[in-house]
Design an enzyme around this catalytic site. Structure first.
Site, short mmCIF file in Angstrom:
data_model
loop_
_atom_site.label_atom_id
_atom_site.label_comp_id
_atom_site.label_asym_id
_atom_site.label_seq_id
_atom_site.Cartn_x
_atom_site.Cartn_y
_atom_site.Cartn_z
N ASN A 1 -68.66 39.61 12.42
CA ASN A 1 -67.78 38.45 12.53
C ASN A 1 -66.75 38.73 13.63
O ASN A 1 -66.49 37.88 14.48
CB ASN A 1 -67.12 38.20 11.17
CG ASN A 1 -66.36 36.92 11.19
OD1 ASN A 1 -66.79 35.94 11.82
ND2 ASN A 1 -65.21 36.91 10.55
N ASN A 39 -60.76 49.27 2.71
CA ASN A 39 -60.57 48.36 3.83
C ASN A 39 -59.93 47.10 3.27
O ASN A 39 -60.61 46.27 2.65
CB ASN A 39 -61.93 48.05 4.48
CG ASN A 39 -61.79 47.19 5.72
OD1 ASN A 39 -60.70 46.71 6.03
ND2 ASN A 39 -62.90 46.99 6.40
N GLY A 44 -75.47 42.54 14.91
CA GLY A 44 -76.18 43.57 15.68
C GLY A 44 -77.30 44.23 14.89
O GLY A 44 -78.34 44.59 15.45
N HIS A 77 -62.21 48.44 16.27
CA HIS A 77 -63.54 48.86 15.78
C HIS A 77 -63.87 50.29 16.17
O HIS A 77 -65.05 50.68 16.18
CB HIS A 77 -64.68 47.98 16.36
CG HIS A 77 -64.69 46.58 15.87
ND1 HIS A 77 -65.10 45.53 16.66
CD2 HIS A 77 -64.37 46.05 14.68
CE1 HIS A 77 -65.03 44.40 15.97
NE2 HIS A 77 -64.57 44.68 14.77
N GLU A 114 -68.50 52.69 8.56
CA GLU A 114 -67.08 53.03 8.76
C GLU A 114 -66.52 53.76 7.53
O GLU A 114 -65.68 54.64 7.66
CB GLU A 114 -66.29 51.74 9.02
CG GLU A 114 -66.63 51.14 10.37
CD GLU A 114 -66.20 49.69 10.50
OE1 GLU A 114 -65.16 49.45 11.12
OE2 GLU A 114 -66.91 48.80 9.99
N ARG A 144 -58.49 52.02 6.15
CA ARG A 144 -58.71 51.53 7.50
C ARG A 144 -57.44 50.80 7.94
O ARG A 144 -56.95 49.92 7.24
CB ARG A 144 -59.88 50.54 7.50
CG ARG A 144 -60.08 49.92 8.85
CD ARG A 144 -61.12 48.83 8.80
NE ARG A 144 -61.33 48.33 10.15
CZ ARG A 144 -61.70 47.09 10.41
NH1 ARG A 144 -61.93 46.24 9.45
NH2 ARG A 144 -61.87 46.71 11.67
N ARG A 172 -62.95 33.92 16.66
CA ARG A 172 -62.05 34.27 17.75
C ARG A 172 -62.66 33.90 19.10
O ARG A 172 -63.87 34.07 19.30
CB ARG A 172 -61.73 35.77 17.74
CG ARG A 172 -60.69 36.14 16.72
CD ARG A 172 -60.53 37.64 16.56
NE ARG A 172 -61.09 38.09 15.29
CZ ARG A 172 -61.29 39.35 14.96
NH1 ARG A 172 -60.97 40.31 15.79
NH2 ARG A 172 -61.81 39.66 13.80
P1 AMP Z 1 -69.91 41.77 9.62
O1 AMP Z 1 -68.57 41.25 10.09
O2 AMP Z 1 -70.34 43.03 10.28
O3 AMP Z 1 -70.03 41.81 8.12
O4 AMP Z 1 -71.00 40.66 10.09
C1 AMP Z 1 -70.96 39.35 9.63
C2 AMP Z 1 -71.88 38.51 10.50
O5 AMP Z 1 -73.23 39.04 10.39
C3 AMP Z 1 -71.95 37.06 10.06
O6 AMP Z 1 -71.91 36.21 11.19
C4 AMP Z 1 -73.31 36.98 9.40
O7 AMP Z 1 -73.86 35.69 9.48
C5 AMP Z 1 -74.10 37.94 10.23
N1 AMP Z 1 -75.35 38.31 9.55
C6 AMP Z 1 -75.52 38.99 8.41
N2 AMP Z 1 -76.83 39.05 8.08
C7 AMP Z 1 -77.51 38.38 9.05
C8 AMP Z 1 -78.88 38.06 9.29
N3 AMP Z 1 -79.82 38.45 8.46
N4 AMP Z 1 -79.19 37.36 10.40
C9 AMP Z 1 -78.21 36.95 11.24
N5 AMP Z 1 -76.92 37.21 11.07
C10 AMP Z 1 -76.55 37.91 9.99
#
Ligand code: AMP
Length: 398
Positions: free
Chosen positions: A209, A8, A333, A178, A383, A89, A239
């Site tokens: 994110n 990725n 999530g 996604h 993924e 990806r 965004r």
């Molecule tokens: P991703 O793009 O799937 O890697 O997700 C990133 C987002 O997940 C960021 O906003 C992180 O702050 C959030 N995140 C990761 N771990 C936690 C956690 N323990 N509690 C709340 N948000 C989290």
């Protein structure tokens, strides 16, 4: 047994995972960060250990060379030829690609030609593909498109209500993103629910994110919140999500700092969302630290974030005419118990109720009560595994 890399590539990062296939065993994974910047960082994880190295990495080509050196150094491969497939990806596949595809020169040209659909992502994905092709010319290169899963959307969902010529002549329509993640968690959700996917109506919420919500009927995406580009839909880390398009000419006319529509779109992509409203950070963990201190901008950003999630999920109850389950995945999530309870609590009218004791960080499976008409699930996305599976499938067919 053969080894497959799932890759990725972002503009300044390259995430990878090395699998033994078809066993689906993860040998190692890692990430190169700050490519092209100072103090680049390489992280390699395997066997419960993490190896970090600070080293200047000029470009994606150098990152791939370093990766191969590290895989050999750590004895994870013996020869470059051990890697027989590389899955990449690719965020936008436009109307060309409805499934994962072996990368030929023509395919690469098509991916480049639709970069406008994912200007933050596709050029970086192409850099990744070219860097691996240069070093591993014999490995089967496969492009796995984020948009492919959404090519099943019906025309009433993917068309914008604007003059038809913009669709016919310029391919302006909803493509979504996604898709690999939404498809993966839908399959896993069916296993958890013990029903065939073909009989299920699911709403999947990939909230990281970047964030998007998808309505899935019988295993097929029938609507999704991202649009022509990944800028649309719910509010995200940086965004804006959906906006009234009239804001663009209005601001261009009235705001002296703005010189072009592109500049404004860059602001909507990179400086908006949680970052723009909180004026602090795009990261949910930073936002929570500020919310806990009573920071009013952070509190507003959180409320807006939950508000947009609820609206899209509610819409998809309508699109599907009811749903069997709501599935949470991705960084927020999977980990943020408050986002889950605030979203589900705010939509309880639809027949969803969470068990607080099950709604813990890192939950995996059903978190709703047995009485909950709509089940609520947390499914960690994967993924990379989907990418490796698609490479394996195409290797067999090749
Ligand atoms: P991703 O793009 O799937 O890697 O997700 C990133 C987002 O997940 C960021 O906003 C992180 O702050 C959030 N995140 C990761 N771990 C936690 C956690 N323990 N509690 C709340 N948000 C989290």
């Amino acid at each position: 047994m053969s080894k497959t890399l799932a890759v990725n590539a972002g503009s300044s990062s390259l995430k990878w995972q090395l699998f033994d296939m078809p066993e689906e065993h993860v040998i190692a994974k890692g990430i190169f960060e700050r490519i092209g910047l100072q103090n680049s960082l390489s992280t390699v994880k395997f066997g419960g250990e993490t190896h970090e190295r600070e080293i200047d990495i000029a470009d994606h080509g150098q990152a791939v060379m370093l990766l191969m050196d590290e895989l050999i150094h750590f004895n994870l491969i013996h020869d470059f030829r051990d890697i027989t497939g590389v899955g990449h990806r690719v965020v936008a596949g436009g109307e060309f690609f409805n499934a994962s595809t072996i990368v030929t020169p023509e395919v690469l040209e098509k991916i480049k030609s639709i970069s406008g659909l994912a200007p933050l992502h596709n050029p970086a994905n192409v850099l990744g593909i070219e860097a691996f092709q240069a070093l591993l010319p014999d490995a089967l290169a496969v492009a796995v498109f984020d948009t492919a899963f959404h090519t099943t959307m019906p025309e009433e969902a993917y068309r914008y209500p604007i003059p038809t010529k913009y669709y016919k002549d310029y391919a302006v329509r909803k493509y979504g993103a996604h898709g690999t993640s939404h498809m993966y968690v839908a399959h896993e959700a069916a296993k958890v629910l013990g029903k065939p996917l073909s009989e299920l109506k699911l709403i999947t919420a990939h909230i990281g994110n970047g964030a998007s919500i998808t309505a899935i009927k019988g295993g097929k995406s029938i609507d999704t919140s991202m649009g022509f580009t990944p800028l649309a839909g719910v509010m995200m880390g940086t965004r804006s999500g959906d906006l009234d398009a009239s804001i663009i000419p209005y601001l261009l006319k009235n705001c002296p700092d703005l010189e072009s529509a592109q500049q404004l779109i860059d602001e909507f992509n990179n400086k908006s969302g949680i970052l723009g409203v909180s004026e602090l950070s795009s990261d949910m963990r930073d936002l929570w630290a500020a919310v806990d201190e009573g920071n009013s901008k952070a509190i507003l950003a959180y409320k807006m974030f939950v508000d947009r999630l609820k609206k899209f999920i509610a819409q998809y109850f309508g699109v599907l005419n009811g749903a069997d389950a709501l599935v949470f995945t991705a960084g927020i999530g999977e980990n943020d118990t408050d986002v889950r309870s605030d979203v589900v609590g705010g939509l309880s009218w639809f027949g969803m109720e969470i068990v607080p004791e099950l709604n813990v960080r890192g939950a995996d499976g059903i978190i709703s009560t047995p009485e909950s008409k709509v089940k609520v699930l947390v499914i960690p996305t994967n993924e990379e595994l989907m990418i490796a599976r698609d490479v394996e499938k195409l290797k067999v067919e090749h």
